[in-house]
Design a protein around this motif. Structure first.
Motif, PDB file in Angstrom:
ATOM      1  N   LYS A 100     -18.952  31.901 -52.653  1.00  0.00           N
ATOM      2  CA  LYS A 100     -20.095  31.006 -52.830  1.00  0.00           C
ATOM      3  C   LYS A 100     -21.252  31.713 -53.529  1.00  0.00           C
ATOM      4  CE  LYS A 100     -20.771  27.384 -51.643  1.00  0.00           C
ATOM      5  NZ  LYS A 100     -20.617  26.073 -52.360  1.00  0.00           N
TER       6      LYS A 100
ATOM      7  N   LEU B 236     -12.543  33.820 -44.015  1.00  0.00           N
ATOM      8  CA  LEU B 236     -13.808  33.117 -44.161  1.00  0.00           C
ATOM      9  C   LEU B 236     -14.862  33.988 -44.828  1.00  0.00           C
ATOM     10  CD1 LEU B 236     -14.065  31.087 -40.839  1.00  0.00           C
ATOM     11  CD2 LEU B 236     -13.052  30.446 -43.030  1.00  0.00           C
ATOM     12  N   GLY B 237     -14.684  35.306 -44.761  1.00  0.00           N
ATOM     13  CA  GLY B 237     -15.584  36.190 -45.500  1.00  0.00           C
ATOM     14  C   GLY B 237     -15.489  35.946 -46.997  1.00  0.00           C
TER      15      GLY B 237
ATOM     16  N   ARG C 283     -27.684  24.684 -47.241  1.00  0.00           N
ATOM     17  CA  ARG C 283     -26.950  25.467 -48.240  1.00  0.00           C
ATOM     18  C   ARG C 283     -27.525  25.262 -49.634  1.00  0.00           C
ATOM     19  NH1 ARG C 283     -22.026  23.705 -45.802  1.00  0.00           N
ATOM     20  NH2 ARG C 283     -21.399  22.609 -47.673  1.00  0.00           N
TER      21      ARG C 283
ATOM     22  N   ALA D 258     -19.567  28.770 -42.786  1.00  0.00           N
ATOM     23  CA  ALA D 258     -19.536  29.896 -43.721  1.00  0.00           C
ATOM     24  C   ALA D 258     -19.918  29.478 -45.137  1.00  0.00           C
ATOM     25  CB  ALA D 258     -18.150  30.531 -43.731  1.00  0.00           C
TER      26      ALA D 258
ATOM     27  N   ALA E  65     -15.861  26.348 -38.549  1.00  0.00           N
ATOM     28  CA  ALA E  65     -16.289  27.707 -38.896  1.00  0.00           C
ATOM     29  C   ALA E  65     -16.383  27.868 -40.409  1.00  0.00           C
ATOM     30  CB  ALA E  65     -15.310  28.728 -38.317  1.00  0.00           C
ATOM     31  N   ALA E  66     -15.435  27.275 -41.134  1.00  0.00           N
ATOM     32  CA  ALA E  66     -15.448  27.354 -42.593  1.00  0.00           C
ATOM     33  C   ALA E  66     -16.679  26.653 -43.163  1.00  0.00           C
ATOM     34  CB  ALA E  66     -14.174  26.741 -43.160  1.00  0.00           C
TER      35      ALA E  66
ATOM     36  N   ALA F 236     -17.691  32.898 -48.021  1.00  0.00           N
ATOM     37  CA  ALA F 236     -19.107  33.235 -48.183  1.00  0.00           C
ATOM     38  C   ALA F 236     -19.323  34.068 -49.446  1.00  0.00           C
ATOM     39  CB  ALA F 236     -19.604  33.980 -46.949  1.00  0.00           C
TER      40      ALA F 236
END
Length: 275
Positions: A190, A183-184, A268, A221, A217-218, A187
């Motif tokens: 993006k 998931l890092g 976002r 993120a 969670a995604a 982020a």
């Protein structure tokens, strides 16, 4: 680089049929890992539609580690996907494995998927750049973020900017989960790229009990959506049954995805403009 996000640039909107990926609401592609039969696929498509997903995923051609595993129904599977689209109105997302097969798959599908094993199949990527269809590009099994973005660059450079990136987990030392869902990287990408990013928590974990929480969670993120494996009867699935959601779990997940979309409509967007 064509994939690079410029200052103030918002996420590119990729249109797949009537669906929009990268917009104000999370986009969901759902369905079985493989098209197994007409009965199975139509049941899955009706379920996917009832839950509110905008796209139906299903493999007609299946790259498998073992040559003895189910390889898919091939063109018959594509025909069944087209039938499911006709009944439900869902856009079709399915994998293409080689450049020579692009015309055939593109004649049926609304979006062409590049599987993790083909992320650096450069002949395939170049052909998809000229195919005139949106592309879902999965991250390779052990690919770095840079390699993943360069793979997308091949498609954009060939003339197709309708590309969606898919984080589907990478191979690490961990064995409890099928892969390690990064998931890092979601982020990070993006911020690096204007292309929309979705997550595949089904392949990313290999465990259905983790799919719900990792989907949310995604989204937290920054993911623009999710690719979810759903099967009317997972214990009878010909592939990936343990990671496929049964009907009620899928419907519960979609309720939470919609709730998340309302809560984050759209923090976002402002963050992207500031990047």
């Amino acid at each position: 680089m064509l994939t690079q996000r410029k200052t103030g640039q918002v996420t590119t909107i990729v249109r797949v049929g009537n669906a929009r990926i990268g917009g104000a609401q999370p986009a969901v592609m759902a369905g079985p890992c493989a098209v197994e039969s007409r009965e199975q696929l139509l049941a899955a498509a009706r379920l996917v539609k009832a839950g509110g997903a905008q796209m139906l995923r299903g493999g007609a051609f299946k790259p498998r580690t073992s040559p003895y595993a189910f390889q898919g129904l091939e063109e018959q599977g594509l025909q069944l996907l087209a039938e499911a689209r006709e009944e439900t109105g869902l856009a079709i997302v399915t994998e293409v494995m080689e450049a020579a097969a692009v015309p055939l798959v593109a004649s049926y599908a609304d979006m062409l998927q590049v599987g993790a094993r083909n992320m650096q199949n450069f002949a395939l990527l170049k052909t998809l750049g000229k195919a005139g269809k949106p592309v879902l590009l999965k991250r390779g099994l052990s690919a770095t973020i840079e390699e993943w973005l360069y793979a997308a660059e091949y498609i954009l450079e060939a003339g197709n900017n309708q590309v969606v990136l898919c984080e589907r987990g990478i191979r690490t030392f961990e064995t409890y989960t099928r892969n390690t869902l990064d998931l890092g990287a979601v982020a990070a990408v993006k911020g690096l790229s204007h292309l929309p990013v979705i997550v595949d928590p089904s392949h990313g974990t290999g465990r259905r009990e983790l799919v719900h929480s990792m989907t949310l969670a995604a989204l937290a993120a920054g993911a623009d959506g999710a690719l979810i494996e759903v099967h009317p009867c997972p214990e009878e699935a010909l592939c990936d049954g343990p990671q496929s959601l049964p009907p009620m779990e899928y419907l519960e997940l979609m309720d939470d995805v919609r709730f998340f979309g309302r809560l984050h409509k759209r923090g976002r967007r402002g963050l992207e403009k500031a990047v």
